[in-house]
Design an enzyme around this catalytic site. Structure first.
Site, mmCIF file in Angstrom:
data_model
loop_
_atom_site.group_PDB
_atom_site.id
_atom_site.type_symbol
_atom_site.label_atom_id
_atom_site.label_comp_id
_atom_site.label_asym_id
_atom_site.label_seq_id
_atom_site.Cartn_x
_atom_site.Cartn_y
_atom_site.Cartn_z
ATOM 1 N N THR A 13 19.466 58.295 -7.117
ATOM 2 C CA THR A 13 19.193 57.369 -8.227
ATOM 3 C C THR A 13 17.707 57.346 -8.568
ATOM 4 O O THR A 13 17.316 57.562 -9.724
ATOM 5 C CB THR A 13 19.655 55.938 -7.831
ATOM 6 N N VAL A 14 16.855 57.114 -7.563
ATOM 7 C CA VAL A 14 15.414 56.965 -7.840
ATOM 8 C C VAL A 14 14.764 58.332 -8.081
ATOM 9 O O VAL A 14 13.925 58.487 -8.987
ATOM 10 C CB VAL A 14 14.707 56.213 -6.690
ATOM 11 N N ALA A 43 13.709 68.922 -3.461
ATOM 12 C CA ALA A 43 14.628 69.153 -2.337
ATOM 13 C C ALA A 43 15.798 68.200 -2.490
ATOM 14 O O ALA A 43 15.611 66.975 -2.534
ATOM 15 C CB ALA A 43 13.925 68.913 -1.013
ATOM 16 N N GLU A 127 4.284 51.450 -3.960
ATOM 17 C CA GLU A 127 4.589 50.343 -4.884
ATOM 18 C C GLU A 127 6.095 50.153 -5.076
ATOM 19 O O GLU A 127 6.598 49.025 -5.157
ATOM 20 C CB GLU A 127 3.928 50.631 -6.244
ATOM 21 N N VAL A 130 8.795 47.730 -2.945
ATOM 22 C CA VAL A 130 9.016 46.279 -3.072
ATOM 23 C C VAL A 130 9.297 45.918 -4.528
ATOM 24 O O VAL A 130 8.489 46.217 -5.415
ATOM 25 C CB VAL A 130 7.785 45.477 -2.580
ATOM 26 N N GLY A 185 24.465 51.638 -8.558
ATOM 27 C CA GLY A 185 23.335 52.250 -7.838
ATOM 28 C C GLY A 185 22.295 51.240 -7.383
ATOM 29 O O GLY A 185 21.177 51.611 -7.047
ATOM 30 N N GLU A 188 22.079 49.267 -1.277
ATOM 31 C CA GLU A 188 21.627 50.227 -0.278
ATOM 32 C C GLU A 188 22.816 51.078 0.178
ATOM 33 O O GLU A 188 23.971 50.693 0.009
ATOM 34 C CB GLU A 188 21.058 49.488 0.934
ATOM 35 N N LYS A 203 11.052 44.231 2.606
ATOM 36 C CA LYS A 203 10.095 44.039 1.502
ATOM 37 C C LYS A 203 9.146 42.878 1.803
ATOM 38 O O LYS A 203 7.943 42.954 1.534
ATOM 39 C CB LYS A 203 10.861 43.778 0.202
HETATM 40 N N1 HSE Z 1 19.217 47.577 -2.684
HETATM 41 C C1 HSE Z 1 18.010 47.157 -3.258
HETATM 42 C C2 HSE Z 1 18.274 45.925 -4.120
HETATM 43 C C3 HSE Z 1 17.438 48.274 -4.101
HETATM 44 O O1 HSE Z 1 19.437 45.635 -4.407
HETATM 45 O O2 HSE Z 1 17.342 45.245 -4.478
HETATM 46 C C4 HSE Z 1 15.991 48.109 -4.416
HETATM 47 O O3 HSE Z 1 15.211 48.048 -3.275
#
Ligand code: HSE
Length: 434
Positions: A13-14, A43, A127, A130, A185, A188, A203
């Protein structure tokens, strides 16, 4: 000037969002960074259908990127702690700068990683670890650098906030909303990290270190999830004028730092109480600035990519600077971190919401009041509801003034030991945030 070469580890996703933002906004980014930024290699074991990779080289082994002498910046987006730690430490050992969105990695292994980075004179930027797209690290580390930070309170898990919002607004079930958060998405890989507060504690650990200048101490964070909350508590809270949010709270006190994640009643008219869905918000109180609030998307592909790409730009801008004159990783100079202790949760001071179910007999309320008063706990308000049909017990809901958690634990044990009270009772901490 030669382009700066970036290797992206992980195209989920990220990672996918980061690639797409780098491509789409390339012209704006070069105007800001002063150099072209080229994704030299990616990768990944699985291609991301959201990305058109063109002729960008793709490999399946992250260490190919880490050991590629052409690559200047490793962008670690694989998540988890074990392989990610190896990737980051190896990249640092090879003299590469690192950008990561990995909160677990920084919260648990950050002290070791930053020390390695200092020795090699490279940057580790985080960055995106969090609150997704909210630039809270930059705000705390740079924008608020004049202040003595007194407390930080935030909604820093989008999945948990999404679940609480949908349950309250639409009466949906916990499991149903969690499944949707996973499909979008937000959640976690292991969603218990979201609902049990572990992700938020990662965080908060990072926030507290940067706010107070203390080493990262994830193992000392108190963590309580949202799985025990009931619709009844949500509704009773509303009757008292409060809303339940899953907050991360870091507070400086005279004896140490409070570091805690738990469901919290906050007044319904506070801005934080009105943060809905997957949005995150972090409130920071500094002695000079007063209260400030940072709001935005805390999860999702492009909001998180926004923070990752900003870090890449930051690294590019500082490539030629003296490593000793860069902004320190944890905001305070590494040799000036304080050993101010993180307090055990028993030493935390808060107000409380208590929900107990009692037999409908004379004298029960008097016993409850006396157990609380013997421990110096002052009742602020109390409501008693109609007996519930199935068990004939009456719900009693109490709000107390602030008290040390240890005293409240003792009172709860004494209340649960009463014949007239059904155990366990429900306890939710209350914060005014003013
Ligand atoms: N699983 C995390 C959330 C993703 O729902 O905030 C972002 O860190």
């Amino acid at each position: 000037m030669k382009p700066v070469k970036v290797g992206i580890c992980g195209l989920g996703t990220v990672g996918g969002g980061t690639f797409n933002v780098l491509q789409r906004n390339a012209a704006e980014i070069v105007r800001r960074a002063g150099r072209d930024i080229e994704v030299a290699q990616i990768a990944t074991r699985r291609l991301n259908p959201a990305c058109s990779l063109g002729d960008t080289e793709v490999v399946d082994d992250v260490f190919v990127l880490v050991n590629n002498p052409e690559i200047d910046i490793i962008v670690e987006l694989i998540g988890g702690s074990d392989v990610a730690r190896e990737v980051v430490l190896q990249a640092i050992a090879n003299g590469k700068h690192v950008v990561t969105a990995n909160k677990a990695l920084i919260a648990v292994h950050g002290n070791e990683i930053f020390e390695a980075a200092r020795e090699k004179g490279v940057m580790v930027a985080f960055e995106a670890s969090v609150a997704g797209g909210i630039p809270i690290i930059k705000a705390l580390r740079e924008g608020l650098a004049a202040n003595r930070i007194d407390w930080v309170a935030g909604i820093i898990n989008g999945t948990g906030n999404f679940i609480l919002t949908e349950m309250r607004d639409k009466g949906r079930t916990f499991a149903d909303v969690l499944a949707e958060a996973q499909a979008l998405g937000y959640a976690e890989a292991d969603p218990t990290f979201d609902v049990e507060g572990i992700d938020a504690a990662h965080k908060l650990t990072i926030i507290a270190s940067i706010a107070f200048g203390i080493p990262l101490q994830f193992d000392k964070a108190y963590t309580e999830g949202i799985t025990q909350l009931t619709t009844a508590d949500v509704n009773y809270a509303e009757e008292f004028g409060y809303r339940i949010k899953h907050l991360g709270i870091a507070r400086r006190t005279e004896s140490g730092v409070e570091l805690r994640v738990h469901p919290t009643l906050i007044p319904a008219d506070r801005l934080l109480a009105n943060v809905k869905g997957v949005m995150n918000a972090v409130m920071v109180n500094g002695d000079a600035v007063g209260s400030t609030l940072y709001y935005g998307a805390g999860a999702g592909a492009e909001p998180t990519a926004s923070a990752v790409v900003a870090d890449i730009i930051d690294v590019v801008r500082t490539l030629t600077t003296d490593p000793n004159n860069r902004v320190p990783h944890l905001a305070f100079q590494a040799d000036s971190l304080s050993d101010f202790p993180v307090l055990p949760v028993g030493d935390v001071n808060t107000a409380y919401y208590l929900r107990l179910h009692a037999k409908d007999r004379p004298g029960v309320l008097a016993k409850v009041a006396s157990i609380l008063s013997e421990r110096g706990i002052n009742i602020e308000s109390i409501i008693q509801k109609e007996a519930e049909e199935q068990d004939g017990l009456v719900p009693i809901i109490l709000m107390t003034h602030r008290v040390r958690e240890q005293s409240m634990n003792e009172a709860i044990a004494a209340l649960e030991a009463l014949d007239d009270i059904a155990a366990p009772l429900m306890r939710i901490r209350v914060e005014q945030l003013n």
